[in-house]
Design a protein around this motif. Structure first.
Motif, PDB file in Angstrom:
ATOM      1  N   ARG A  74      -3.230  10.778  -0.485  1.00  0.00           N
ATOM      2  CA  ARG A  74      -3.520   9.711   0.405  1.00  0.00           C
ATOM      3  C   ARG A  74      -2.152   9.239   0.971  1.00  0.00           C
ATOM      4  O   ARG A  74      -1.894   8.987   2.257  1.00  0.00           O
ATOM      5  CB  ARG A  74      -4.240   8.839  -0.112  1.00  0.00           C
ATOM      6  CG  ARG A  74      -5.517   8.147   0.745  1.00  0.00           C
ATOM      7  CD  ARG A  74      -6.439   7.507   0.137  1.00  0.00           C
ATOM      8  NE  ARG A  74      -7.772   7.911   0.379  1.00  0.00           N
ATOM      9  CZ  ARG A  74      -8.923   8.176  -0.470  1.00  0.00           C
ATOM     10  NH1 ARG A  74      -8.337   7.551  -1.587  1.00  0.00           N
ATOM     11  NH2 ARG A  74      -9.857   8.403  -0.172  1.00  0.00           N
ATOM     12  N   TYR A  79      -2.623   8.028   9.542  1.00  0.00           N
ATOM     13  CA  TYR A  79      -3.620   8.285  10.713  1.00  0.00           C
ATOM     14  C   TYR A  79      -3.796   7.146  11.982  1.00  0.00           C
ATOM     15  O   TYR A  79      -3.573   5.901  11.704  1.00  0.00           O
ATOM     16  CB  TYR A  79      -5.028   8.278   9.923  1.00  0.00           C
ATOM     17  CG  TYR A  79      -6.358   8.318  10.915  1.00  0.00           C
ATOM     18  CD1 TYR A  79      -6.397   9.311  11.945  1.00  0.00           C
ATOM     19  CD2 TYR A  79      -7.351   7.344  10.654  1.00  0.00           C
ATOM     20  CE1 TYR A  79      -7.805   9.355  12.675  1.00  0.00           C
ATOM     21  CE2 TYR A  79      -8.317   7.529  11.379  1.00  0.00           C
ATOM     22  CZ  TYR A  79      -8.524   8.455  12.476  1.00  0.00           C
ATOM     23  OH  TYR A  79      -9.737   8.593  13.029  1.00  0.00           O
ATOM     24  N   MET A 100      -1.651  -3.793   8.406  1.00  0.00           N
ATOM     25  CA  MET A 100      -2.619  -3.235   7.523  1.00  0.00           C
ATOM     26  C   MET A 100      -2.299  -1.620   7.204  1.00  0.00           C
ATOM     27  O   MET A 100      -2.852  -1.005   6.311  1.00  0.00           O
ATOM     28  CB  MET A 100      -3.853  -3.038   8.762  1.00  0.00           C
ATOM     29  CG  MET A 100      -4.609  -4.083   8.958  1.00  0.00           C
ATOM     30  SD  MET A 100      -5.909  -3.940  10.112  1.00  0.00           S
ATOM     31  CE  MET A 100      -6.614  -5.914  10.567  1.00  0.00           C
ATOM     32  N   GLY A 101      -1.272  -1.215   7.887  1.00  0.00           N
ATOM     33  CA  GLY A 101      -0.626  -0.008   7.512  1.00  0.00           C
ATOM     34  C   GLY A 101      -0.292   0.092   6.038  1.00  0.00           C
ATOM     35  O   GLY A 101      -0.060   1.084   5.318  1.00  0.00           O
ATOM     36  N   TYR A 103      -1.561  -1.409   3.616  1.00  0.00           N
ATOM     37  CA  TYR A 103      -2.746  -1.858   2.647  1.00  0.00           C
ATOM     38  C   TYR A 103      -3.032  -0.401   1.670  1.00  0.00           C
ATOM     39  O   TYR A 103      -3.203  -0.733   0.450  1.00  0.00           O
ATOM     40  CB  TYR A 103      -4.121  -2.113   3.201  1.00  0.00           C
ATOM     41  CG  TYR A 103      -3.907  -3.451   3.960  1.00  0.00           C
ATOM     42  CD1 TYR A 103      -2.841  -4.289   4.034  1.00  0.00           C
ATOM     43  CD2 TYR A 103      -5.292  -3.798   4.467  1.00  0.00           C
ATOM     44  CE1 TYR A 103      -3.080  -5.348   4.748  1.00  0.00           C
ATOM     45  CE2 TYR A 103      -5.283  -5.032   5.360  1.00  0.00           C
ATOM     46  CZ  TYR A 103      -4.296  -5.833   5.309  1.00  0.00           C
ATOM     47  OH  TYR A 103      -4.384  -7.032   5.828  1.00  0.00           O
ATOM     48  N   GLY A 104      -2.641   0.564   2.231  1.00  0.00           N
ATOM     49  CA  GLY A 104      -3.163   1.623   1.320  1.00  0.00           C
ATOM     50  C   GLY A 104      -1.996   1.812   0.067  1.00  0.00           C
ATOM     51  O   GLY A 104      -2.611   2.295  -0.877  1.00  0.00           O
ATOM     52  N   LEU A 106      -0.676  -0.849  -1.271  1.00  0.00           N
ATOM     53  CA  LEU A 106      -1.057  -1.837  -1.901  1.00  0.00           C
ATOM     54  C   LEU A 106      -2.255  -1.595  -3.002  1.00  0.00           C
ATOM     55  O   LEU A 106      -2.377  -1.967  -4.184  1.00  0.00           O
ATOM     56  CB  LEU A 106      -1.482  -3.127  -1.184  1.00  0.00           C
ATOM     57  CG  LEU A 106      -0.233  -3.823  -0.577  1.00  0.00           C
ATOM     58  CD1 LEU A 106      -0.512  -4.776   0.423  1.00  0.00           C
ATOM     59  CD2 LEU A 106       0.493  -4.427  -1.655  1.00  0.00           C
ATOM     60  N   GLY A 107      -3.279  -0.812  -2.310  1.00  0.00           N
ATOM     61  CA  GLY A 107      -4.344  -0.627  -3.218  1.00  0.00           C
ATOM     62  C   GLY A 107      -5.291  -1.951  -2.894  1.00  0.00           C
ATOM     63  O   GLY A 107      -5.013  -2.703  -2.455  1.00  0.00           O
ATOM     64  N   TRP A 108      -6.434  -1.710  -4.169  1.00  0.00           N
ATOM     65  CA  TRP A 108      -7.598  -2.960  -4.051  1.00  0.00           C
ATOM     66  C   TRP A 108      -6.844  -4.134  -4.184  1.00  0.00           C
ATOM     67  O   TRP A 108      -6.073  -4.333  -5.045  1.00  0.00           O
ATOM     68  CB  TRP A 108      -8.726  -2.597  -4.666  1.00  0.00           C
ATOM     69  CG  TRP A 108      -9.430  -1.432  -4.193  1.00  0.00           C
ATOM     70  CD1 TRP A 108      -9.251   0.004  -4.609  1.00  0.00           C
ATOM     71  CD2 TRP A 108     -10.553  -1.458  -3.687  1.00  0.00           C
ATOM     72  NE1 TRP A 108     -10.307   0.624  -3.536  1.00  0.00           N
ATOM     73  CE2 TRP A 108     -11.260  -0.466  -3.234  1.00  0.00           C
ATOM     74  CE3 TRP A 108     -11.406  -2.598  -2.673  1.00  0.00           C
ATOM     75  CZ2 TRP A 108     -12.218  -0.014  -2.321  1.00  0.00           C
ATOM     76  CZ3 TRP A 108     -12.425  -2.125  -1.983  1.00  0.00           C
ATOM     77  CH2 TRP A 108     -12.910  -0.827  -1.903  1.00  0.00           C
ATOM     78  N   ILE A 109      -7.268  -5.207  -3.784  1.00  0.00           N
ATOM     79  CA  ILE A 109      -7.368  -6.656  -4.331  1.00  0.00           C
ATOM     80  C   ILE A 109      -5.706  -7.274  -3.902  1.00  0.00           C
ATOM     81  O   ILE A 109      -5.542  -8.309  -3.312  1.00  0.00           O
ATOM     82  CB  ILE A 109      -7.623  -6.952  -5.629  1.00  0.00           C
ATOM     83  CG1 ILE A 109      -9.090  -6.619  -5.869  1.00  0.00           C
ATOM     84  CG2 ILE A 109      -7.415  -8.309  -5.888  1.00  0.00           C
ATOM     85  CD1 ILE A 109      -9.688  -6.780  -7.092  1.00  0.00           C
ATOM     86  N   LYS A 110      -4.681  -6.489  -4.267  1.00  0.00           N
ATOM     87  CA  LYS A 110      -3.198  -7.069  -3.850  1.00  0.00           C
ATOM     88  C   LYS A 110      -3.100  -7.530  -2.698  1.00  0.00           C
ATOM     89  O   LYS A 110      -3.389  -6.579  -1.499  1.00  0.00           O
ATOM     90  CB  LYS A 110      -2.230  -5.966  -4.332  1.00  0.00           C
ATOM     91  CG  LYS A 110      -1.669  -6.156  -5.790  1.00  0.00           C
ATOM     92  CD  LYS A 110      -0.611  -5.094  -6.216  1.00  0.00           C
ATOM     93  CE  LYS A 110      -0.666  -4.748  -7.431  1.00  0.00           C
ATOM     94  NZ  LYS A 110      -0.839  -3.100  -7.603  1.00  0.00           N
ATOM     95  N   ARG A 111      -2.428  -8.262  -2.290  1.00  0.00           N
ATOM     96  CA  ARG A 111      -2.176  -8.826  -0.922  1.00  0.00           C
ATOM     97  C   ARG A 111      -0.835  -8.647  -0.563  1.00  0.00           C
ATOM     98  O   ARG A 111       0.161  -8.198  -1.287  1.00  0.00           O
ATOM     99  CB  ARG A 111      -2.183 -10.531  -0.940  1.00  0.00           C
ATOM    100  CG  ARG A 111      -3.412 -11.160  -1.550  1.00  0.00           C
ATOM    101  CD  ARG A 111      -4.215 -11.263  -0.503  1.00  0.00           C
ATOM    102  NE  ARG A 111      -5.154 -12.195  -1.032  1.00  0.00           N
ATOM    103  CZ  ARG A 111      -5.793 -13.413  -0.608  1.00  0.00           C
ATOM    104  NH1 ARG A 111      -4.872 -14.046   0.421  1.00  0.00           N
ATOM    105  NH2 ARG A 111      -6.607 -13.855  -0.860  1.00  0.00           N
ATOM    106  N   GLN A 156       3.438   3.191   7.284  1.00  0.00           N
ATOM    107  CA  GLN A 156       2.725   4.108   6.287  1.00  0.00           C
ATOM    108  C   GLN A 156       3.992   4.827   5.530  1.00  0.00           C
ATOM    109  O   GLN A 156       3.646   5.245   4.387  1.00  0.00           O
ATOM    110  CB  GLN A 156       1.683   4.565   6.541  1.00  0.00           C
ATOM    111  CG  GLN A 156       0.267   3.845   6.675  1.00  0.00           C
ATOM    112  CD  GLN A 156      -0.940   4.701   7.076  1.00  0.00           C
ATOM    113  OE1 GLN A 156      -1.119   5.637   6.094  1.00  0.00           O
ATOM    114  NE2 GLN A 156      -1.649   4.521   8.020  1.00  0.00           N
TER     115      GLN A 156
END
Lengths: 245, 408
Positions: A74, A79, A100-101, A103-104, A106-111, A156
């Motif tokens: 990933r 994309y 937002m790019g 976020y991948g 970072l993974g879940w929950i982390k800001r 990304q």
């Protein structure tokens, strides 16, 4: 010279309500190409990208990115969806969309923190949109919105970029700005795959092309396979395109 | 204020906050009607849970597993959480059914919603009617709720009264909602704005979707007791819709929704006291009133602002037409004030407005009824025409502040 294969698609079949949209696609995309996917409306161009990215579930076949499944790779892939696929009235700013790019990674929950924000600002600068960072996204022109999407993919920092019609509804200046960035990505050794509509510009913008119409018609270097024969096979009518040398 | 009054307002406010948070995301996802569906279809869940606990099902006592489960719930005082979860589950079932029907491609989403929730709701209504004697539920209360009675149902632990049950239920739900919101804010925002990107980055939109649907269902059940099935929808949608018109920042939108919800809850309570009428009805009236105010007076998206902007744009187009005319015609006769009325064919009023606007911006000088462009006016005209021809935004950034015309 034997190139590494960035994306490999084997026997991919995708159907919407039992109607095949993509039929037994085999495709190898070598590393470092700037590739156009062309084909008529309903040929399954967006579907192909979405299936590679795991957004759609194929009914048969497999996809690998550098030899491994997409889920494991990933972080190597960025994309850019069609501009029309999101609601631009969403209450957020240009900078936030680009962030937002990140976020991948970072993974879940982390800001997102300072580091991510900095990366987003750099990407905005690269696409010439830094001055608009605090602008609400509905207040941007179509071309500017597309640049924001491109910046979001750049942030990304991927190896492979998938773009779904990045030139749709943008002015000439933006189109040139975008293609220059894509060419820069290729120079840096990245693989760029673009769903493209304007056949006239294929030879000028791209070095690799895939003809698609539910089935794969042809794939290879533009200079070898971008010809009337393949165009006719893909579009079903006698197609003549003047290729500028 | 009496204790009961404070308790009612507190419950109403907490319900409003708990509804406003998922409501904001429902509005942004264009799923407002799903909240209507959920609020109705949790009814069979509530009734079945209620009947299970209160022994309306005779078969329960014959099956060891079920009867011991019931005994377990009663012993540990878990009747309410059990009913809430069961009801929330039937809310989530609604969403699944709606999506399933929609996926067949035979009907659209709104039709699917219209098919599913009345069916489930009516099962609840029939169950209530059939067991009216055993169960303390009636259809009126289900539709409208009764906040005024909430303080009478106390939560008593070891003989100590620790407050109204409704307050504890909605309080716990609110804490869960806020925790989830803080933890998954980034994921919620991303999947609401761009499902495709969320999926490609590995944040499953399906998981987030059902997470949001579960929270919405649980909140609806918690709020149901207090405000009833119909008004839950208003508390979810109206504050978020009002906030949407006022801000372009998701965090501010959430905050404004919460503020609007609480404002309506408290003002609604006092309005109900004043009228001696239903509290939930009054709260909803306040929500509607608040939305109307925002709809009319919101600074940029409000109807008055929009009308003003359109009027200004019309004037500015006229101004530009006039300036362009001046630029194209050097001849003095073409630049005479009266010529405006005759030649460009404008009414006196309009000519006057345009002239005044141009003068105010130092774009023209009028000397002996002959109009001439100033250097500033000349530059402005060139720039504006350039923009209209090339459609390149960058050059007119500074003009956007002064003129509506360029703000798109």
């Amino acid at each position: 010279m034997k190139q590494k294969i960035a994306v490999q698609v084997d026997d991919l079949t995708v159907a919407y309500n039992y109607k095949p949209v993509l039929w037994d696609i085999d495709l190898e995309i070598p590393e470092g190409v700037l590739m156009a996917i062309v084909g008529p409306n309903g040929a399954g161009k967006s579907t192909l990208i979405k299936s590679i990215l795991g957004i759609l579930k194929p009914i048969a076949g497999s996809v690998t990115i550098y030899g491994k499944s997409y889920k494991k790779q990933r972080s190597l892939v960025a994309y850019v969806p069609q501009k029309g696929s999101v609601d631009w009235d969403f209450p957020t700013t240009a900078l936030d969309v680009v962030t937002m790019g990140t976020y991948g990674s970072l993974g879940w929950i982390k800001r997102p923190r300072q580091k991510q924000k900095k990366a987003a600002l750099e990407a905005l600068e690269k696409v010439g949109m830094l001055a608009f960072k605090s602008r609400q996204i509905s207040q941007l022109s179509g071309g500017q919105q597309q640049r924001i999407f491109l910046a979001r993919a750049l942030v990304q920092d991927a190896s492979i970029y998938f773009m779904d019609e990045p030139f749709q509804g943008v002015d000439a200046t933006t189109e040139i700005a975008i293609i220059n960035i894509l060419k820069e990505l290729r120079k840096a050794g990245k693989t760029v795959i673009v769903v493209h509509h304007d056949l006239q510009t294929v030879p000028e913008y791209f070095d690799w092309v895939t003809f698609l119409n539910v089935k794969k018609i042809a794939t290879g270097p533009v200079k070898d396979i971008f010809n009337d024969d393949n165009l006719t096979k893909t579009y079903g009518i006698n197609y003549k395109v003047s290729i500028q040398e | 204020m009496s204790n009961a009054q404070i308790e009612i307002q507190l419950i109403a406010s907490l319900v409003a906050i708990a509804c406003a948070i998922p409501g904001t995301f429902l509005v942004l996802r264009k799923m407002a009607m799903i909240s209507d569906a959920i609020s109705h279809s949790i009814l069979p869940g509530i009734v079945i849970g209620f009947m299970f606990i209160h022994g309306s099902f005779s078969f329960v006592d014959n099956i060891t597993f079920l009867s011991s489960f019931k005994q377990f719930l009663i012993t540990y005082g878990l009747e309410s959480p059990f009913i809430i979860l069961l009801a929330a589950f039937s809310g989530v079932i609604t969403v699944v059914l709606v999506e399933y029907i929609q996926k067949t491609g035979l009907v659209k989403e709104d039709t699917a919603i219209g098919l599913v929730f009345p069916a489930l709701f009516s099962i609840g209504v029939i169950l209530i009617a059939k067991n009216a004697n055993d169960v303390h539920l009636d259809v009126d209360a289900v539709l409208l709720g009764e906040l005024a009675f909430a303080p009478f149902d106390r939560l008593i632990i070891d003989g100590t009264d620790i407050g109204p049950k409704a307050l504890w239920i909605i309080g716990v739900i609110l804490i869960i909602t806020i925790t989830l919101l803080i933890a998954f804010f980034k994921e919620l925002k991303l999947s609401t704005f761009d499902k495709g990107l969320a999926a490609s980055l590995g944040f499953s939109p399906v998981v987030i979707h059902y997470g949001l649907m579960s929270v919405s269902s649980i909140t609806t059940v918690g709020a149901f007791d207090a405000v009833g099935a119909i008004l839950v929808v208003a508390l979810m949608i109206a504050p978020a819709a009002s906030a949407y018109l006022l801000t372009t920042d998701l965090k501010k939108m959430l905050l404004l929704s919460v503020v609007f919800g609480v404002l309506s809850a408290i003002s609604g309570y006092w309005f109900a006291r004043f009228l001696d009428a239903s509290i939930s009805g009054s709260i909803t009236t306040m929500l509607g009133f608040l939305f109307l105010l925002v709809y009319l007076f919101a600074p940029s998206k409000g109807i008055i602002a929009v009308m003003y902007r359109e009027k200004q744009q019309r004037t500015e187009v006229s101004l530009l037409t006039f300036l362009l005319h001046l630029k194209n015609h050097d001849d003095e006769s073409e630049r005479h004030v009266n010529h405006l009325n005759e030649h460009i064919n404008w009414q006196k009023v309009r000519s006057k407005t345009v002239l005044e606007l141009a003068l105010k911006n130092n774009m023209i000088v009028i000397d002996n009824k002959i109009v001439s462009l100033t250097p500033k006016g000349d530059e402005f005209t060139t720039q504006a025409i350039d923009y209209i021809i090339t459609n390149e935004d960058a050059q007119i950034e500074d003009m956007k502040d002064d003129f509506f015309l360029f703000r798109g």
